[in-house]
Write an enzyme that holds these catalytic residues in place. Structure first.
Site, PDB file in Angstrom:
ATOM      1  NE  ARG A 101       7.223  -3.385   5.599  1.00  0.00           N
ATOM      2  CZ  ARG A 101       5.504  -3.118   4.868  1.00  0.00           C
ATOM      3  NH1 ARG A 101       4.983  -2.715   4.139  1.00  0.00           N
ATOM      4  NH2 ARG A 101       5.664  -3.580   6.661  1.00  0.00           N
ATOM      5  NE  ARG A 109       6.944  -1.136   9.424  1.00  0.00           N
ATOM      6  CZ  ARG A 109       6.077  -0.783   9.047  1.00  0.00           C
ATOM      7  NH1 ARG A 109       5.281  -0.383   8.499  1.00  0.00           N
ATOM      8  NH2 ARG A 109       4.580  -1.835   9.723  1.00  0.00           N
ATOM      9  NE  ARG A 164      -3.304  -1.902  10.259  1.00  0.00           N
ATOM     10  CZ  ARG A 164      -2.505  -1.575   9.768  1.00  0.00           C
ATOM     11  NH1 ARG A 164      -2.522   0.115   9.604  1.00  0.00           N
ATOM     12  NH2 ARG A 164      -1.026  -2.335   9.843  1.00  0.00           N
ATOM     13  CE  LYS A 199      -1.720  -1.062   3.737  1.00  0.00           C
ATOM     14  NZ  LYS A 199      -1.665  -2.083   4.123  1.00  0.00           N
ATOM     15  NE  ARG A 243       2.311  -5.535  10.897  1.00  0.00           N
ATOM     16  CZ  ARG A 243       3.408  -5.950  10.266  1.00  0.00           C
ATOM     17  NH1 ARG A 243       4.899  -6.076   9.880  1.00  0.00           N
ATOM     18  NH2 ARG A 243       3.419  -4.462   9.487  1.00  0.00           N
TER      19      ARG A 243
HETATM   20  P1  AMP Z   1       1.490  -0.151   9.077  1.00  0.00           P
HETATM   21  O1  AMP Z   1       2.832   0.798   9.182  1.00  0.00           O
HETATM   22  O2  AMP Z   1       0.427   0.500   8.197  1.00  0.00           O
HETATM   23  O3  AMP Z   1       1.983  -1.626   8.631  1.00  0.00           O
HETATM   24  O4  AMP Z   1       0.886  -0.157  10.972  1.00  0.00           O
HETATM   25  C1  AMP Z   1       2.014   0.009  11.665  1.00  0.00           C
HETATM   26  C2  AMP Z   1       1.544  -0.762  13.254  1.00  0.00           C
HETATM   27  O5  AMP Z   1       0.830   0.194  13.528  1.00  0.00           O
HETATM   28  C3  AMP Z   1       0.525  -1.519  12.947  1.00  0.00           C
HETATM   29  O6  AMP Z   1       1.173  -3.457  12.564  1.00  0.00           O
HETATM   30  C4  AMP Z   1      -0.187  -1.334  14.059  1.00  0.00           C
HETATM   31  O7  AMP Z   1       0.384  -1.771  14.995  1.00  0.00           O
HETATM   32  C5  AMP Z   1      -0.571   0.136  13.626  1.00  0.00           C
HETATM   33  N1  AMP Z   1      -1.275   0.609  13.281  1.00  0.00           N
HETATM   34  C6  AMP Z   1      -1.622   1.366  12.006  1.00  0.00           C
HETATM   35  N2  AMP Z   1      -2.580   1.936  11.437  1.00  0.00           N
HETATM   36  C7  AMP Z   1      -3.417   1.227  12.393  1.00  0.00           C
HETATM   37  C8  AMP Z   1      -4.825   1.251  12.690  1.00  0.00           C
HETATM   38  N3  AMP Z   1      -5.598   1.544  11.865  1.00  0.00           N
HETATM   39  N4  AMP Z   1      -5.682   0.943  13.927  1.00  0.00           N
HETATM   40  C9  AMP Z   1      -4.830   0.624  14.624  1.00  0.00           C
HETATM   41  N5  AMP Z   1      -3.227   0.098  14.623  1.00  0.00           N
HETATM   42  C10 AMP Z   1      -2.739   0.988  13.099  1.00  0.00           C
END
Ligand code: AMP
Length: 215
Positions: free
Chosen positions: A122, A155, A88, A13, A166
């Protein structure tokens, strides 16, 4: 045009958004990036979010919803946005409906083996956030960002234990959003299995443009 990007973590994304946001001149809002920025700056929000993120869990809805509501009240989103990583959960989608109208929800679909390969390879630039992949999008010089010369890192939540968690969280809490937006009538599905990013972007742009014209 208010767009949300759905799809499993690692489906790409962030990469797709960085390629299309200029075309539509709308900002890219990634909740994961906002949380990581807060962690870097040692804010209260960052401290709260870090524990959940490191374990591969979701940050609680209330915290996340308030953060997005605040971000979407800013001036630069008046002509639209690409929201990446939010909603989410169904509760987040319901809350979003109260303060913003989603025009298009894009679901990027890919097989589990493709997702795991993308997540585990990644790498991210610590300075500008550019996304690389050890095999699919390698930087020209190992460990160094092509765009800004910053250091490239993995990360913590892209390591095996957190990846497993996840993906479980995605299947249980986030994938029901696909039906939620399908029922709402504004879902488009883009096949994201290919390693040819250009072809995924071409398909995405065609679908977005034709949906916009018919709106
Ligand atoms: P991402 O970079 O989108 O993969 O997000 C990394 C982490 O941030 C996720 O695994 C969650 O712990 C937190 N996170 C990001 N977006 C959300 C969301 N909409 N709701 C809850 N946690 C989030």
């Amino acid at each position: 045009m208010n767009i949300i990007f759905l799809g499993a973590p690692g489906v790409g994304k962030g990469t797709y958004t960085s390629r299309v946001k200029e075309k539509y001149s709308i900002p890219h809002i990634s909740t994961g990036d906002i949380f990581r920025g807060n962690i870097k700056n040692n804010t209260l929000l960052g401290k709260e979010a870090k524990g959940y993120m490191d374990k591969g869990q979701l940050v609680p809805d209330e915290v996340t919803i308030n953060m997005v509501k605040d971000r979407l009240s800013q001036d630069d989103v008046k002509d639209g946005y690409i929201l990446d990583g939010f909603p989410r959960t169904i509760a987040q989608a319901e809350a979003l409906k109260e303060f913003s109208k989603v025009d298009i929800a894009v679901n990027f679909a890919a097989r589990d083996d493709v997702i795991i390969q993308r997540l585990s390879g990644r790498r991210i630039c610590r300075k500008c956030g550019a996304i690389f992949h050890v095999k699919n999008i390698p930087p020209k010089t190992e460990g160094v960002c092509d765009k800004c010369g910053g250091e490239i890192y993995q990360r913590d939540d892209d390591k095996p234990e957190a990846i497993k968690k996840r993906l479980e969280v995605y299947k249980k809490q986030t994938s029901p959003l696909i039906d939620y937006y399908k029922e709402g009538g504004n879902l488009i599905v883009v096949d994201a299995n290919s390693e040819d990013i250009d072809s995924i972007i071409k398909n995405l742009v065609e679908r977005l443009d034709s949906t916009r014209k018919s709106a």
